[in-house]
Design a protein around this motif. Structure first.
Motif, PDB file in Angstrom:
ATOM      1  N   ASP A   1      -6.209   4.221  -4.789  1.00  0.00           N
ATOM      2  CA  ASP A   1      -4.657   3.752  -4.911  1.00  0.00           C
ATOM      3  C   ASP A   1      -4.347   2.183  -5.568  1.00  0.00           C
ATOM      4  OD1 ASP A   1      -4.016   5.854  -3.380  1.00  0.00           O
ATOM      5  OD2 ASP A   1      -2.910   4.794  -1.802  1.00  0.00           O
TER       6      ASP A   1
ATOM      7  N   THR B   1       0.909  -1.300   0.079  1.00  0.00           N
ATOM      8  CA  THR B   1      -0.144   0.130  -0.102  1.00  0.00           C
ATOM      9  C   THR B   1       0.746   1.316   0.068  1.00  0.00           C
ATOM     10  OG1 THR B   1      -0.073  -0.050   2.263  1.00  0.00           O
ATOM     11  CG2 THR B   1      -1.982  -1.178   1.141  1.00  0.00           C
ATOM     12  N   SER B   2       0.385   2.262  -0.405  1.00  0.00           N
ATOM     13  CA  SER B   2       1.259   3.698  -0.441  1.00  0.00           C
ATOM     14  C   SER B   2       0.951   4.215   0.930  1.00  0.00           C
ATOM     15  CB  SER B   2       0.255   4.632  -1.415  1.00  0.00           C
ATOM     16  OG  SER B   2      -0.721   5.024  -0.668  1.00  0.00           O
ATOM     17  N   HIS B   3       2.092   5.300   1.103  1.00  0.00           N
ATOM     18  CA  HIS B   3       2.374   5.641   2.387  1.00  0.00           C
ATOM     19  C   HIS B   3       1.172   6.530   2.723  1.00  0.00           C
ATOM     20  CE1 HIS B   3       4.334   8.011   5.493  1.00  0.00           C
ATOM     21  NE2 HIS B   3       3.999   8.973   5.094  1.00  0.00           N
TER      22      HIS B   3
END
Length: 153
Positions: A125, A3-5
């Motif tokens: 995302d 997952t993205s930050h």
């Protein structure tokens, strides 16, 4: 799953807010976006009505300049808040005319709103919904398809 930050940060902040009773759909600092943006209400200047997905002049300028707030564009922030309010049972923007839940801080109401927000955050995302538990019940040849922790009674 990677997952993205920004997604990790948003999920963490929403989780903490939910469990610390610091989530309130009608407060710009304690709503979904308010919590994602560290309990600030500066995002409210991106639109004229809380819960609207329509950017005002300030919002459009920030959007066109490519400005992001904790990784989210102005348009994404407004959509996140709209999704949260609808998930909580609001009939649209908070303007006094639209439907709203009887108890906006009820844990079930907030959970429903957060579930919708998390689903949306994962969508933008491009990752699977982290709240989707259906994989736990998939099977192949009468065996669980995926390994999971099984709690023994």
């Amino acid at each position: 799953m990677k997952t993205s930050h920004r997604l990790e940060q948003a999920l963490t902040k929403l989780y903490v807010a939910f469990h610390n009773n610091q989530l309130h759909p009608e407060c710009c600092k304690q709503c979904a976006v308010g919590n994602i943006l560290d309990n600030t209400d500066s995002w409210k200047h991106l639109t004229d009505i809380h819960g609207s997905e329509v950017l005002n002049y300030v919002g459009m300028v920030n959007q066109k300049l490519g400005k992001t707030f904790n990784g989210y564009s102005p348009a994404e922030l407004l959509k996140i808040e709209s999704v949260f309010l609808k998930g909580c049972g609001y009939g649209g923007a908070i303007n006094g005319r639209n439907a709203k839940p009887k108890n906006p801080t009820d844990k079930d109401v907030l959970f429903n709103g957060l579930s919708e927000v998390i689903k949306f955050l994962c969508e933008i995302d491009g990752v699977s919904n982290v709240m989707d538990y259906t994989k736990l019940f998939e099977f192949e040849n009468d065996k669980p398809r995926f390994q999971s922790i099984i709690i023994q009674a």
